[in-house]
Design an enzyme around this catalytic site. Structure first.
Site, PDB file in Angstrom:
ATOM      1  N   ARG A  60       0.854  -1.036  -0.090  1.00 49.79           N
ATOM      2  CA  ARG A  60       0.052  -0.105  -0.026  1.00 49.79           C
ATOM      3  C   ARG A  60       0.842   1.042   0.280  1.00 49.79           C
ATOM      4  O   ARG A  60      -0.039   2.252  -0.474  1.00 49.79           O
ATOM      5  CB  ARG A  60      -0.995   0.298   1.082  1.00 49.79           C
ATOM      6  CG  ARG A  60      -1.670   1.363   1.157  1.00 49.79           C
ATOM      7  CD  ARG A  60      -3.410   1.267   1.498  1.00 49.79           C
ATOM      8  NE  ARG A  60      -3.458  -0.180   2.990  1.00 49.79           N
ATOM      9  CZ  ARG A  60      -2.978   0.177   4.314  1.00 49.79           C
ATOM     10  NH1 ARG A  60      -2.316   1.305   4.681  1.00 49.79           N
ATOM     11  NH2 ARG A  60      -2.994  -1.042   5.612  1.00 49.79           N
ATOM     12  N   TYR A 113     -14.194  18.563 -14.182  1.00 53.77           N
ATOM     13  CA  TYR A 113     -15.056  16.638 -14.187  1.00 53.77           C
ATOM     14  C   TYR A 113     -16.120  16.739 -13.275  1.00 53.77           C
ATOM     15  O   TYR A 113     -15.276  16.863 -11.711  1.00 53.77           O
ATOM     16  CB  TYR A 113     -13.506  16.170 -14.307  1.00 53.77           C
ATOM     17  CG  TYR A 113     -13.656  14.037 -13.981  1.00 53.77           C
ATOM     18  CD1 TYR A 113     -14.648  13.599 -14.740  1.00 53.77           C
ATOM     19  CD2 TYR A 113     -13.760  13.431 -12.738  1.00 53.77           C
ATOM     20  CE1 TYR A 113     -15.637  12.399 -14.946  1.00 53.77           C
ATOM     21  CE2 TYR A 113     -14.167  12.208 -12.292  1.00 53.77           C
ATOM     22  CZ  TYR A 113     -15.257  11.579 -13.668  1.00 53.77           C
ATOM     23  OH  TYR A 113     -15.664  10.654 -13.539  1.00 53.77           O
ATOM     24  N   ASP A 185      -4.795  19.496 -12.809  1.00 54.77           N
ATOM     25  CA  ASP A 185      -5.377  18.548 -13.155  1.00 54.77           C
ATOM     26  C   ASP A 185      -4.552  18.218 -14.545  1.00 54.77           C
ATOM     27  O   ASP A 185      -5.781  19.287 -15.402  1.00 54.77           O
ATOM     28  CB  ASP A 185      -7.047  17.787 -12.717  1.00 54.77           C
ATOM     29  CG  ASP A 185      -6.964  16.515 -13.656  1.00 54.77           C
ATOM     30  OD1 ASP A 185      -6.382  15.856 -14.641  1.00 54.77           O
ATOM     31  OD2 ASP A 185      -7.952  16.308 -12.957  1.00 54.77           O
ATOM     32  N   LYS A 210      -6.258   7.618 -18.741  1.00 53.75           N
ATOM     33  CA  LYS A 210      -6.738   7.395 -20.113  1.00 53.75           C
ATOM     34  C   LYS A 210      -5.416   7.644 -20.969  1.00 53.75           C
ATOM     35  O   LYS A 210      -4.477   6.776 -21.259  1.00 53.75           O
ATOM     36  CB  LYS A 210      -7.294   9.586 -19.832  1.00 53.75           C
ATOM     37  CG  LYS A 210      -7.670   9.106 -18.489  1.00 53.75           C
ATOM     38  CD  LYS A 210      -9.452   8.869 -19.019  1.00 53.75           C
ATOM     39  CE  LYS A 210     -10.546   8.526 -18.106  1.00 53.75           C
ATOM     40  NZ  LYS A 210     -10.252   9.964 -17.028  1.00 53.75           N
TER      41      LYS A 210
HETATM   42  O1  7XF Z   1     -10.352   8.283 -11.169  1.00 54.88           O
HETATM   43  P1  7XF Z   1     -10.797   7.705 -13.031  1.00 54.88           P
HETATM   44  O2  7XF Z   1      -8.866   7.346 -13.185  1.00 54.88           O
HETATM   45  O3  7XF Z   1     -11.177   7.498 -13.614  1.00 54.88           O
HETATM   46  O4  7XF Z   1     -10.108   9.891 -13.384  1.00 54.88           O
HETATM   47  C1  7XF Z   1     -10.768  11.144 -12.822  1.00 54.88           C
HETATM   48  C2  7XF Z   1     -10.196  12.484 -13.382  1.00 54.88           C
HETATM   49  C3  7XF Z   1      -9.727  12.835 -12.797  1.00 54.88           C
HETATM   50  N1  7XF Z   1      -9.425  13.820 -14.115  1.00 54.88           N
HETATM   51  C4  7XF Z   1     -10.164  13.988 -14.984  1.00 54.88           C
HETATM   52  C5  7XF Z   1     -10.124  15.655 -15.600  1.00 54.88           C
HETATM   53  C6  7XF Z   1     -11.015  13.446 -15.464  1.00 54.88           C
HETATM   54  O5  7XF Z   1     -11.492  13.113 -16.967  1.00 54.88           O
HETATM   55  C7  7XF Z   1     -11.458  11.828 -14.832  1.00 54.88           C
HETATM   56  C8  7XF Z   1     -12.145  10.621 -15.491  1.00 54.88           C
HETATM   57  N2  7XF Z   1     -12.886  10.752 -16.532  1.00 54.88           N
HETATM   58  C9  7XF Z   1     -13.586  10.348 -17.230  1.00 54.88           C
HETATM   59  C10 7XF Z   1     -14.059  11.051 -18.770  1.00 54.88           C
HETATM   60  O6  7XF Z   1     -14.373  12.058 -18.365  1.00 54.88           O
HETATM   61  O7  7XF Z   1     -14.793  10.500 -18.839  1.00 54.88           O
HETATM   62  C11 7XF Z   1     -14.678   9.393 -16.557  1.00 54.88           C
HETATM   63  C12 7XF Z   1     -15.515   8.527 -16.303  1.00 54.88           C
HETATM   64  S1  7XF Z   1     -16.757   8.748 -15.777  1.00 54.88           S
END
Ligand code: 7XF
Length: 396
Positions: A60, A113, A185, A210
């Site tokens: 962890r 987001y 971010d 991503k």
């Molecule tokens: O926890 P994750 O790996 O899904 O990441 C969260 C997250 C954090 N910052 C940004 C700018 C994000 O776009 C995301 C996740 N976004 C996806 C989207 O916009 O499609 C999640 C699908 S609901």
């Protein structure tokens, strides 16, 4: 952009933090599938727990495969240290929960987001932390928005889903003077396109789900910052607050993704730029939001702050929400799915999907309509994507 290390970005994306000769010559970092680590003597364990001796104690808190990824990400973002996490939300909560106390304030850009918005708007206040959502496209807004209780300014750039940009250097300057941590971010750009730490930000967070992973086969996140902060996020944020550690297996997949990051990003950007122009020229389209278009209000800032313009496009159709739905149902190559940064082109509807945490009124207040459609441009042939998207528009 200036490369700050001896090796260039692509070389570091492939080699940084790993020497095969340290691991029996294995070309790829071995996947250390272990939850715990044997101590030769009782005292060794005690010394490691006390932070007096280097070494792994429990996965962890650290794992050799994950450590390779962490050194690589720190190098790519130009940071001192990195912490890999089990998801982007794991990275964001590790940062916020470590740094914030009841009574503190956060200043956030008004477009984030959906789950980052939900966390700040709905949940952090249960723990006594309030958030002011402001329009950070005007950095001077911070002169009013910061209060003596502000600890963190957090923003995405370009923002998910509507592609607004913030001037990182201008905001960082104000945060530095006020003694407030600036969190960027950088998910949409990756360090290949934009490096917030070099522009004065203190902390970068990523959803590595991503572009960094790049193949839609994992969830992962990362934080990159100075070593002291990263130690706090690791030993307080992950170890004791959210437990969102990255698995060795996922670290191995992200390391594999990083090897082709620059190639993939170049292709995402090139195709997206061409498609953005095609979409902008179509009679059914009211608005295309893409920083590479001259019509984007912050096109100049984008050219200054980003190496290339990215693979994300948002658009509004003249027929609003109904037309958006029909358009999404009309595509046959683009996949209707949330997430982004994959080889496959993904199309989704923020109001009912990624940003459903906002009420319709909040969406408008925070700068995007219910008709907005978001495209993550993949790595397919441009001609095929063009035929698919313009064909679906023609049939509206
Ligand atoms: O926890 P994750 O790996 O899904 O990441 C969260 C997250 C954090 N910052 C940004 C700018 C994000 O776009 C995301 C996740 N976004 C996806 C989207 O916009 O499609 C999640 C699908 S609901």
């Amino acid at each position: 952009m200036r490369e700050t290390r001896q090796n260039g970005f692509s070389t570091r994306a492939i080699h940084e933090g790993y020497n095969p000769l340290d691991y029996h010559g294995a070309l790829n970092p071995p996947v250390f599938l272990t939850s715990t680590y044997a101590f030769d003597r009782t005292e060794t364990g005690a010394n490691r727990f006390a932070g007096e001796q280097e070494g792994y104690i429990y996965s962890r808190v650290g794992n050799p495969t994950v450590s390779v990824l962490e050194s690589r990400l720190a190098s790519l973002e130009g940071g001192e240290a990195a912490l890999a996490t089990s998801s982007g939300m794991g990275a964001i909560t590790a940062v916020l929960w470590t740094l914030l106390n009841a009574g503190d304030e956060v200043v956030a850009d008004k477009t984030l987001y959906g789950c980052t918005f939900g966390l700040l708007h709905h949940h952090m206040k249960r723990f006594g932390v309030s958030t002011r959502f402001v329009d950070l496209t005007d950095p001077a807004i911070l002169d009013q928005a910061l209060s003596p209780a502000t600890r963190i300014v957090i923003t995405e750039t370009p923002s998910n889903p509507n592609m607004r940009l913030v001037d990182i250097a201008a905001i960082a300057e104000r945060c530095r003077k006020a003694g407030v941590h600036l969190v960027i971010d950088n998910t949409y750009c990756t360090p290949y396109l934009q490096r917030p730490l070099e522009l004065g930000a203190d902390i970068v967070v990523h959803s590595a789900t991503k572009y960094l992973g790049g193949h839609g086969d994992l969830l992962a996140g990362a934080v990159i910052a100075g070593k002291e902060l990263i130690d706090q996020f690791r030993y307080v944020g992950i170890k004791e607050l959210n437990g969102a550690c990255m698995s060795a297996f996922d670290a191995s997949l992200v390391l594999r993704g990083l090897k082709t990051l620059t190639l993939r990003m170049d292709r995402h950007c090139e195709t997206a730029e061409m498609l953005a122009r095609d979409l902008e020229g179509h009679p059914a389209v009211a608005e295309v939001y893409y920083p590479g278009l001259k019509s984007h209000p912050q096109h100049l800032l984008a050219s200054r702050q980003m190496r290339k313009m990215g693979g994300m496009i948002a658009l509004e159709l003249k027929g609003g929400l109904d037309a958006g739905r029909k358009f999404m149902n009309g595509v046959t190559l683009a996949t209707r799915a949330v997430s982004l940064g994959d080889a496959e082109t993904l199309i989704q509807h923020p109001a009912s999907m990624t940003h459903a945490t906002y009420t319709p009124e909040e969406r408008l207040e925070h700068g995007f309509t219910d008709g907005l459609v978001r495209l993550s441009v993949g790595l397919e042939d441009y001609d095929d994507l063009k035929a698919d998207l313009l064909g679906a528009l023609d049939r509206l």
